[in-house]
Motif scaffolding. Structure first.
Motif, PDB file in Angstrom:
ATOM      1  N   PRO A  86       0.435  -0.827   0.043  1.00  0.00           N
ATOM      2  CA  PRO A  86       0.280   0.139   0.116  1.00  0.00           C
ATOM      3  C   PRO A  86       0.692   1.632  -0.350  1.00  0.00           C
ATOM      4  CG  PRO A  86      -0.796  -1.543   1.544  1.00  0.00           C
ATOM      5  CD  PRO A  86       0.551  -1.972   1.007  1.00  0.00           C
ATOM      6  N   ILE A  87       0.439   2.057  -1.268  1.00  0.00           N
ATOM      7  CA  ILE A  87       1.450   3.582  -0.793  1.00  0.00           C
ATOM      8  C   ILE A  87       0.664   4.159  -0.320  1.00  0.00           C
ATOM      9  CG2 ILE A  87      -0.368   4.399  -3.221  1.00  0.00           C
ATOM     10  CD1 ILE A  87       3.846   3.983  -2.603  1.00  0.00           C
ATOM     11  N   THR A  88       1.812   5.022   0.755  1.00  0.00           N
ATOM     12  CA  THR A  88       1.277   5.752   1.676  1.00  0.00           C
ATOM     13  C   THR A  88       2.494   7.245   1.761  1.00  0.00           C
ATOM     14  OG1 THR A  88       3.371   4.852   2.863  1.00  0.00           O
ATOM     15  CG2 THR A  88       0.642   4.894   3.733  1.00  0.00           C
ATOM     16  N   ASN A  89       2.057   8.612   1.667  1.00  0.00           N
ATOM     17  CA  ASN A  89       2.980   9.434   1.252  1.00  0.00           C
ATOM     18  C   ASN A  89       4.176   9.940   2.017  1.00  0.00           C
ATOM     19  OD1 ASN A  89       2.289  12.493   0.383  1.00  0.00           O
ATOM     20  ND2 ASN A  89       3.155  13.224   2.839  1.00  0.00           N
ATOM     21  N   LEU A 112      -8.603   4.609  -1.259  1.00  0.00           N
ATOM     22  CA  LEU A 112      -8.914   5.996  -1.468  1.00  0.00           C
ATOM     23  C   LEU A 112      -8.033   6.660  -1.003  1.00  0.00           C
ATOM     24  CD1 LEU A 112     -13.021   5.757  -1.955  1.00  0.00           C
ATOM     25  CD2 LEU A 112     -10.782   6.163  -3.617  1.00  0.00           C
ATOM     26  N   SER A 113      -7.008   5.998   0.077  1.00  0.00           N
ATOM     27  CA  SER A 113      -6.334   7.333   0.231  1.00  0.00           C
ATOM     28  C   SER A 113      -4.968   6.770  -0.317  1.00  0.00           C
ATOM     29  CB  SER A 113      -6.103   6.377   1.588  1.00  0.00           C
ATOM     30  OG  SER A 113      -5.809   5.919   2.087  1.00  0.00           O
ATOM     31  N   GLY A 114      -4.683   5.811  -0.966  1.00  0.00           N
ATOM     32  CA  GLY A 114      -3.848   5.396  -1.698  1.00  0.00           C
ATOM     33  C   GLY A 114      -3.754   6.021  -2.858  1.00  0.00           C
ATOM     34  N   VAL A 115      -5.091   6.117  -3.519  1.00  0.00           N
ATOM     35  CA  VAL A 115      -5.114   7.113  -5.098  1.00  0.00           C
ATOM     36  C   VAL A 115      -5.446   8.492  -4.431  1.00  0.00           C
ATOM     37  CG1 VAL A 115      -6.797   7.682  -6.601  1.00  0.00           C
ATOM     38  CG2 VAL A 115      -6.985   5.287  -5.685  1.00  0.00           C
ATOM     39  N   GLU A 116      -5.965   8.921  -3.354  1.00  0.00           N
ATOM     40  CA  GLU A 116      -5.367  10.358  -3.050  1.00  0.00           C
ATOM     41  C   GLU A 116      -3.920  11.215  -2.952  1.00  0.00           C
ATOM     42  OE1 GLU A 116      -7.485  13.209  -3.464  1.00  0.00           O
ATOM     43  OE2 GLU A 116      -9.723  11.207  -3.580  1.00  0.00           O
ATOM     44  N   CYS A 117      -3.406   9.772  -2.459  1.00  0.00           N
ATOM     45  CA  CYS A 117      -1.530  10.252  -2.108  1.00  0.00           C
ATOM     46  C   CYS A 117      -0.947  10.241  -3.780  1.00  0.00           C
ATOM     47  CB  CYS A 117      -1.045   9.192  -1.668  1.00  0.00           C
ATOM     48  SG  CYS A 117       0.220   8.746  -0.972  1.00  0.00           S
ATOM     49  N   LEU A 118      -1.593   9.430  -4.453  1.00  0.00           N
ATOM     50  CA  LEU A 118      -0.595   9.435  -5.978  1.00  0.00           C
ATOM     51  C   LEU A 118      -1.196  10.431  -5.935  1.00  0.00           C
ATOM     52  CD1 LEU A 118      -1.173   5.667  -6.995  1.00  0.00           C
ATOM     53  CD2 LEU A 118       0.822   7.075  -5.821  1.00  0.00           C
ATOM     54  N   LYS A 119      -2.666  11.235  -5.856  1.00  0.00           N
ATOM     55  CA  LYS A 119      -3.147  12.918  -7.117  1.00  0.00           C
ATOM     56  C   LYS A 119      -2.725  13.774  -6.422  1.00  0.00           C
ATOM     57  CE  LYS A 119      -7.747  14.560  -7.731  1.00  0.00           C
ATOM     58  NZ  LYS A 119      -9.246  14.324  -7.824  1.00  0.00           N
ATOM     59  N   ALA A 120      -2.098  13.803  -5.246  1.00  0.00           N
ATOM     60  CA  ALA A 120      -1.684  14.540  -4.546  1.00  0.00           C
ATOM     61  C   ALA A 120      -0.153  15.343  -5.338  1.00  0.00           C
ATOM     62  CB  ALA A 120      -1.783  14.728  -3.495  1.00  0.00           C
ATOM     63  N   PHE A 153     -14.642   1.424  -5.477  1.00  0.00           N
ATOM     64  CA  PHE A 153     -13.659   0.733  -6.507  1.00  0.00           C
ATOM     65  C   PHE A 153     -14.285   1.364  -7.451  1.00  0.00           C
ATOM     66  CE2 PHE A 153     -14.597  -2.533  -9.742  1.00  0.00           C
ATOM     67  CZ  PHE A 153     -13.136  -2.973 -10.172  1.00  0.00           C
ATOM     68  N   VAL A 154     -15.395   2.039  -7.745  1.00  0.00           N
ATOM     69  CA  VAL A 154     -15.631   2.736  -8.999  1.00  0.00           C
ATOM     70  C   VAL A 154     -14.932   4.079  -9.022  1.00  0.00           C
ATOM     71  CG1 VAL A 154     -17.792   3.575 -10.723  1.00  0.00           C
ATOM     72  CG2 VAL A 154     -17.866   1.326  -8.742  1.00  0.00           C
ATOM     73  N   LYS A 155     -14.845   4.629  -7.800  1.00  0.00           N
ATOM     74  CA  LYS A 155     -14.398   5.621  -7.379  1.00  0.00           C
ATOM     75  C   LYS A 155     -12.756   5.872  -8.142  1.00  0.00           C
ATOM     76  CE  LYS A 155     -17.280   8.009  -3.880  1.00  0.00           C
ATOM     77  NZ  LYS A 155     -17.328   8.198  -2.384  1.00  0.00           N
ATOM     78  N   ALA A 156     -12.429   4.571  -7.585  1.00  0.00           N
ATOM     79  CA  ALA A 156     -10.797   4.564  -7.469  1.00  0.00           C
ATOM     80  C   ALA A 156     -10.283   4.516  -9.029  1.00  0.00           C
ATOM     81  CB  ALA A 156     -10.463   3.368  -6.911  1.00  0.00           C
ATOM     82  N   TYR A 157     -11.479   3.363 -10.245  1.00  0.00           N
ATOM     83  CA  TYR A 157     -10.481   3.292 -11.314  1.00  0.00           C
ATOM     84  C   TYR A 157     -11.306   4.079 -11.682  1.00  0.00           C
ATOM     85  CZ  TYR A 157     -15.705   1.574 -12.949  1.00  0.00           C
ATOM     86  OH  TYR A 157     -16.652   1.743 -13.290  1.00  0.00           O
ATOM     87  N   THR A 163      -6.422  10.301 -15.013  1.00  0.00           N
ATOM     88  CA  THR A 163      -5.307  10.729 -14.769  1.00  0.00           C
ATOM     89  C   THR A 163      -4.358   9.788 -14.872  1.00  0.00           C
ATOM     90  OG1 THR A 163      -5.527  10.484 -12.309  1.00  0.00           O
ATOM     91  CG2 THR A 163      -6.921  12.292 -13.428  1.00  0.00           C
ATOM     92  N   MET A 164      -4.003   8.816 -14.392  1.00  0.00           N
ATOM     93  CA  MET A 164      -2.855   8.425 -13.883  1.00  0.00           C
ATOM     94  C   MET A 164      -3.311   6.959 -15.041  1.00  0.00           C
ATOM     95  SD  MET A 164      -3.082   7.921 -10.284  1.00  0.00           S
ATOM     96  CE  MET A 164      -4.180   8.599  -9.230  1.00  0.00           C
TER      97      MET A 164
END
Length: 416
Positions: A86-89, A112-120, A153-157, A163-164
């Motif tokens: 799992p990716i974290t900041n 979703l926290s991982g997705v937000e981390c990448l987005k940020a 899951f829907v929000k993540a994909y 964007t990725m």
């Protein structure tokens, strides 16, 4: 000077080089036959040499569980590395550095926290690069990953596709380890693959032009050549198959002769009133895995069908007879025994960090009839001083070492 494995301090972690190569080659062959890419997880061994074996010498398409591993393999010329954790900041800066060094570096998100981390952190990426993401699913194992029926899951994909770069839908079939019957494990794998396909279809219904693969597996499921994987699953990511262990043997995914690693230990005392041998390998050498589930049979003492490990303290183990009373005189102090561990990856870490001064790789360890060993024409043992596992960078060759040692089964027992 010629050396023997019996010259090494005990407890000692032993690796059969021939078995290791056969296990690596077999998985490559399975993937080729199924038209599935192989992305071996390297966390079990954490070595350059074994990673080269498991990739067939390409040094591409591997999976790691720590950034130290990723950096070590990058330094050794490996590429196409998936950081399957799992990716974290706090990990972002090192991931960005790896993206700059490698042509392909991938990360994993499990919520979703991982997705937000990448987005940020998009603005930190090297020019011309974007996050390449494995999106982990939870299809019943219950550890990490998105519930495929959830809104998350829907929000993540949607965010990743827009964007990725979506590398794969990823599932670790960890539950296959606890399914002992092969028929039940195969049925479970059929259910998993169909769930993955349903998730794939959900994404393609919204984004028909996006290209990604289905990544699946664990050693028990990838070791079976199942037709359900053919042309449906794009990538396998097993890890412990290169070593195998007693747990894999019990799951019927390998033979005892496929188990690569053993712990060499020495009898250091007797408890004669209990018919008990005391050996110099305890929980730090063998780990606790399996002892609760199988208290009378959680590991194998090689060549000793009536011996069982009955207890472990930190630095010592206790061995008794499975049936009847044990005659301790048959195992004098100094007797060498070899133990197959229940889970090799846990035992390897313990030995690395605390007890084991050396790793030995040997080529031919089969006893001939009458327990006599034929001389090796081209010995190629490897002895290496180990470093702590968190900085361990691979096996270091120390030249040819001839195999020499007593053939008597009590004064220096030898491997098969």
């Amino acid at each position: 000077m010629s050396r023997s494995i019996f010259d090494l301090p005990t407890p000692c972690f032993l690796i059969d080089k021939d078995r290791l190569q056969k296990n690596a080659d077999r998985m490559i062959s399975i993937c080729k036959d199924l038209n599935v890419s192989l992305r071996p997880n390297t966390k079990t061994h954490k070595t350059i040499e074994i990673a080269e074996m498991s990739t067939g010498g390409t040094k591409r398409c591997i999976e790691v569980s720590t950034l130290v591993e990723a950096e070590m393999y990058a330094d050794a010329g490996f590429d196409d590395i998936l950081y399957a954790y799992p990716i974290t900041n706090e990990k972002i800066d090192r991931c960005v550095e790896l993206m700059g060094r490698l042509s392909e570096f991938h990360v994993m998100v499990c919520d979703l926290s991982g997705v937000e981390c990448l987005k940020a952190n998009m603005d930190k990426l090297p020019a011309g690069k974007t996050w390449s993401v494995a999106l982990e699913l939870d299809l019943g194992f219950g550890r990490t990953g998105f519930n495929p029926d959830s809104n998350d899951f829907v929000k993540a994909y949607r965010e990743i596709v827009k964007t990725m770069t979506l590398l794969s839908l990823y599932y670790f079939s960890g539950d296959a380890y606890i399914i002992r019957k092969r028929s039940e494990r195969m049925q479970r794998e059929h259910d998993v693959v169909h769930s993955l396909i349903a998730c794939q279809n959900k994404i393609l219904s919204e984004f028909p032009n996006v290209k990604f693969i289905l990544g699946n597996g664990s050693t028990p499921t990838c070791s079976e050549k199942m037709d359900i994987h053919r042309c449906l699953v794009g990538e396998f990511h097993p890890g412990s198959y290169v070593f195998n262990d007693y747990e894999q043997y019990l799951a019927q995914t390998c033979r005892q002769s496929d188990i690569v690693c053993r712990v060499m230990t020495k009898v250091i005392a007797h408890k004669e009133e209990k018919g008990m041998l005391i050996v110099d390998c305890g929980s730090l050498g063998l780990g606790h895995a399996g002892i609760k589930q199988r208290p009378d049979d959680f590991c194998i003492v090689e060549g000793e069908t009536n011996l069982k490990v009955v207890g472990l303290c930190q630095e010592m183990g206790m061995i008794q007879a499975k049936e009847g009373d044990l005659d301790c005189k048959k195992y004098p102090v100094g007797t060498i025994l070899f133990i197959y561990p229940y889970q090799v990856y846990m035992q390897d870490i313990h030995l690395d960090s605390f007890l084991c001064g050396y790793v030995v790789l040997w080529c031919d360890t089969r006893l001939r009839p009458g327990l006599q060993r034929q001389p090796l024409s081209t010995p190629s043992f490897m002895f290496t001083q180990r470093r702590p596992w968190w900085t361990f960078g691979g096996l270091v060759r120390a030249g040819n070492v001839q195999y020499k040692g007593p053939a008597d089964t009590r004064e220096g027992r030898q491997p098969e």
